[in-house]
Design an enzyme around this catalytic site. Structure first.
Site, PDB file in Angstrom:
ATOM      1  N   CYS A 168       0.892  -1.163   0.000  1.00 51.40           N
ATOM      2  CA  CYS A 168       0.000   0.000   0.000  1.00 51.40           C
ATOM      3  C   CYS A 168       0.923   1.203   0.000  1.00 51.40           C
ATOM      4  O   CYS A 168       1.495   1.537   1.032  1.00 51.40           O
ATOM      5  CB  CYS A 168      -0.930   0.012   1.200  1.00 51.40           C
ATOM      6  SG  CYS A 168      -2.049   1.435   1.184  1.00 51.40           S
ATOM      7  N   CYS A 192      -0.343   4.187   2.469  1.00 51.77           N
ATOM      8  CA  CYS A 192      -0.437   4.004   3.930  1.00 51.77           C
ATOM      9  C   CYS A 192      -0.074   2.562   4.256  1.00 51.77           C
ATOM     10  O   CYS A 192       1.040   2.139   4.011  1.00 51.77           O
ATOM     11  CB  CYS A 192      -1.816   4.400   4.447  1.00 51.77           C
ATOM     12  SG  CYS A 192      -3.181   3.569   3.616  1.00 51.77           S
ATOM     13  N   SER A 193      -1.019   1.796   4.815  1.00 54.03           N
ATOM     14  CA  SER A 193      -0.712   0.401   5.163  1.00 54.03           C
ATOM     15  C   SER A 193      -1.931  -0.496   5.003  1.00 54.03           C
ATOM     16  O   SER A 193      -2.074  -1.490   5.696  1.00 54.03           O
ATOM     17  CB  SER A 193      -0.195   0.323   6.602  1.00 54.03           C
ATOM     18  OG  SER A 193      -1.178   0.808   7.499  1.00 54.03           O
ATOM     19  N   CYS A 194      -2.823  -0.146   4.088  1.00 54.26           N
ATOM     20  CA  CYS A 194      -4.025  -0.961   3.867  1.00 54.26           C
ATOM     21  C   CYS A 194      -3.646  -2.351   3.383  1.00 54.26           C
ATOM     22  O   CYS A 194      -2.709  -2.520   2.616  1.00 54.26           O
ATOM     23  CB  CYS A 194      -4.929  -0.307   2.827  1.00 54.26           C
ATOM     24  SG  CYS A 194      -5.683   1.221   3.379  1.00 54.26           S
TER      25      CYS A 194
END
Length: 199
Positions: free
Chosen positions: A104, A107-109
């Site tokens: 991602c 972000c960190s999805c």
């Protein structure tokens, strides 16, 4: 005339979060049991063992494999792996010439119900930035050496696509049953930075 000197906030992020939660609870904005349910979801229900179960079944059940590749959301929903971050699941099939890996970049999805919460390194700016530019090098640094004939495909998770890597079933696993196959599939394998190995 008096002047006030602004004070520096020395509270920790945890203290600020608890204070915000208390204010919201006092205003009736947080339903009873909500925090406990969310904590249970994150700590116990979102688990890479879920993804391992999906992959192992796809390795032994051709009909399920086809469903997973055609509609990953429906295939994962057969096991109840749905909910936040579990929408729009897309399974990426590794082949002898293609190695898929997910990131991602913003972000960190990721696909929480099937992969669990993302590891710290997955959230790091360095991983997110470098994987897109130099995927093969990053995989090598993480211990996955690929032959030059294998193309590395990097897939950027978004609000419309939550990915799951379907790795190739490893050589030497022909004698293993579905339960044993699950143990070969780790979170790193599901993200695509590692390969399942028969030990």
């Amino acid at each position: 005339m008096s002047t006030s000197v602004p004070t520096t906030d020395t509270s920790t992020p945890g203290q600020r979060a608890r204070a915000l939660l208390k204010v919201m609870q006092d205003k009736g904005m947080v339903p009873d049991g909500y925090i406990e349910q969310l904590t249970d979801l994150m700590e116990n229900q979102w688990d890479p063992a879920n993804g391992a179960r999906v992959v192992a079944r796809a390795w032994v059940d051709d009909d399920y494999r086809r469903l997973l590749l055609e509609d990953g959301t429906a295939a994962c929903a057969e096991y109840g792996y749905t909910g936040p971050q579990g929408e729009y699941i897309v399974a990426l099939e590794d082949t002898p010439t293609v190695k898929n890996v997910i990131v991602c970049s913003l972000c960190s999805c990721t696909n929480w119900p099937v992969l669990g919460l993302p590891p710290e390194w997955y959230k790091s700016f360095e991983f997110r930035a470098r994987l897109v530019r130099e995927g093969r090098t990053v995989l090598r640094e993480l211990g996955t050496e690929l032959p030059p004939s294998v193309q590395v495909c990097v897939w950027d998770t978004s609000a419309e696509s939550r990915y799951l890597v379907l790795p190739q079933r490893p050589a030497g696993s022909e004698h293993l049953d579905e339960e044993a196959l699950r143990r070969l599939v780790t979170k790193d394998v599901l993200i695509g930075v590692a390969l399942p190995v028969v030990r």
